[in-house]
Design a protein around this motif. Structure first.
Motif, short mmCIF file in Angstrom:
data_model
loop_
_atom_site.label_atom_id
_atom_site.label_comp_id
_atom_site.label_asym_id
_atom_site.label_seq_id
_atom_site.Cartn_x
_atom_site.Cartn_y
_atom_site.Cartn_z
N TYR A 57 6.40 -7.94 8.23
CA TYR A 57 7.49 -7.81 9.18
C TYR A 57 7.11 -6.80 10.27
N VAL A 58 7.72 -6.98 11.43
CA VAL A 58 7.56 -6.02 12.53
C VAL A 58 8.90 -5.90 13.24
N THR A 59 9.06 -4.84 14.02
CA THR A 59 10.26 -4.68 14.81
C THR A 59 10.07 -5.30 16.19
N ASP A 60 11.19 -5.51 16.88
CA ASP A 60 11.14 -6.08 18.22
C ASP A 60 10.21 -5.27 19.11
N GLY A 61 9.40 -5.96 19.88
CA GLY A 61 8.48 -5.28 20.79
C GLY A 61 7.08 -5.18 20.25
N VAL A 62 6.91 -5.33 18.93
CA VAL A 62 5.57 -5.31 18.33
C VAL A 62 4.97 -6.71 18.44
N GLU A 63 3.79 -6.80 19.00
CA GLU A 63 3.11 -8.09 19.16
C GLU A 63 2.13 -8.32 18.02
N VAL A 64 2.39 -9.30 17.19
CA VAL A 64 1.50 -9.63 16.08
C VAL A 64 0.33 -10.43 16.64
N THR A 65 -0.88 -9.95 16.41
CA THR A 65 -2.08 -10.61 16.95
C THR A 65 -2.94 -11.24 15.87
N GLY A 66 -2.57 -11.05 14.60
CA GLY A 66 -3.30 -11.63 13.49
C GLY A 66 -2.62 -11.27 12.19
N ASP A 67 -3.09 -11.80 11.07
CA ASP A 67 -2.49 -11.49 9.78
C ASP A 67 -2.54 -10.00 9.48
N HIS A 68 -3.52 -9.31 10.05
CA HIS A 68 -3.72 -7.89 9.75
C HIS A 68 -3.75 -7.02 11.00
N SER A 69 -3.23 -7.50 12.10
CA SER A 69 -3.28 -6.71 13.33
C SER A 69 -2.06 -6.94 14.20
N ALA A 70 -1.69 -5.90 14.94
CA ALA A 70 -0.54 -5.98 15.85
C ALA A 70 -0.67 -4.87 16.89
N VAL A 71 0.02 -5.05 18.00
CA VAL A 71 0.05 -4.04 19.06
C VAL A 71 1.46 -3.49 19.16
N THR A 72 1.61 -2.19 19.02
CA THR A 72 2.92 -1.57 19.11
C THR A 72 3.29 -1.32 20.57
N PRO A 73 4.58 -1.28 20.87
CA PRO A 73 5.00 -1.09 22.26
C PRO A 73 5.15 0.38 22.60
N GLU A 74 5.38 0.66 23.88
CA GLU A 74 5.83 1.99 24.25
C GLU A 74 7.19 2.19 23.61
N GLY A 75 7.47 3.38 23.14
CA GLY A 75 8.69 3.59 22.36
C GLY A 75 8.39 3.40 20.89
N THR A 76 9.42 3.03 20.11
CA THR A 76 9.28 2.94 18.66
C THR A 76 8.82 1.55 18.22
N GLY A 77 7.84 1.52 17.33
CA GLY A 77 7.37 0.27 16.76
C GLY A 77 7.14 0.46 15.26
N CYS A 78 7.51 -0.53 14.48
CA CYS A 78 7.35 -0.45 13.02
C CYS A 78 6.67 -1.70 12.50
N ILE A 79 5.69 -1.52 11.62
CA ILE A 79 4.95 -2.60 11.01
C ILE A 79 5.07 -2.46 9.49
N ILE A 80 5.45 -3.53 8.80
CA ILE A 80 5.50 -3.55 7.35
C ILE A 80 4.39 -4.45 6.84
N PHE A 81 3.56 -3.92 5.94
CA PHE A 81 2.46 -4.74 5.40
C PHE A 81 2.34 -4.55 3.91
N LYS A 82 1.64 -5.50 3.28
CA LYS A 82 1.50 -5.46 1.82
C LYS A 82 0.22 -6.15 1.41
#
Length: 213
Positions: free
Chosen positions: A188-213
């Motif tokens: 899961y990710v929060t709004d504004g976080v761009e998921v670029t792969g199963d194991h990668s994402a780009v966070t935005p300016e401001g708050t970004g949250c990534i949940i992984f397992k």
């Protein structure tokens, strides 16, 4: 005046105007080949700083780059009250150099950190302009309250905060933009976080949250 890694690395490497490298890590794993943060399942944090010159390097060596980085690390660790070098079985250093390479026109530095806070402080102290992160938190979702934000799955579908707090999962919380790689799969990710792969994402300016397992 204290030396700044992001500025002086370019000078030490190439004696030329440099731009941040944008090569991509291959496959699902993190190989430190692009400017990014890596968070492992044990919540340890590493980062990569990559610079590529417009001109061929003909003045400096790979050994010189490594020595330069180690000097900056030793200075930071001393400021944090840590020993210059880690001893076997001792506590983890605030910052350690994991990799230093100079190949053609590209120089790469990979750092490991004692805490997420060390990543932020070391970056700020040494002028790392490859990201805009001013706060980094990594933890198990069961030990921390998730931010009250809008969550979605890695595929972009809506998800509530209870589902996001998956059992045995981990959280990366940032203030500021950066490329983040995770050892486990992103759930899961929060709004504004761009998921670029199963194991990668780009966070935005401001708050970004990534949940992984």
């Amino acid at each position: 005046m204290k030396k700044k890694i992001a500025v002086l690395t370019a000078a030490v490497l190439f004696a030329a105007v440099c731009t941040a490298g944008c090569t991509r890590s291959s496959g699902q794993s993190w190989d430190g080949s692009e400017n990014s943060i890596y968070v492992a399942d044990d919540l340890s944090v590493q980062s990569a700083m990559v610079y590529t010159s417009e001109k061929e390097n003909d003045l400096y060596s790979a050994e010189g780059l490594a020595e330069f980085a180690k000097e900056q690390i030793a200075s930071y660790n001393e400021e944090q009250g840590a020993a210059a070098e880690n001893t076997e079985g001792g506590e983890k250093l605030p910052v350690a150099l994991e990799k230093s390479s100079l190949e053609g026109q590209t120089g790469t530095l990979v750092f490991a950190y004692g805490t997420p806070e060390d990543f932020v402080k070391f970056s700020e102290e040494n002028g790392d302009d490859t990201h805009t992160v001013t706060s980094l938190m990594v933890c198990d979702t069961e030990s921390a309250k998730l931010p009250d934000l809008t969550y979605k799955t890695s595929a972009g579908k809506d998800a509530d905060i209870q589902k996001a707090a998956a059992k045995d999962s981990h959280m990366v919380l940032t203030e500021g933009s950066t490329k983040v790689y995770t050892e486990g799969k992103i759930l899961y990710v929060t709004d504004g976080v761009e998921v670029t792969g199963d194991h990668s994402a780009v966070t935005p300016e401001g708050t970004g949250c990534i949940i992984f397992k």
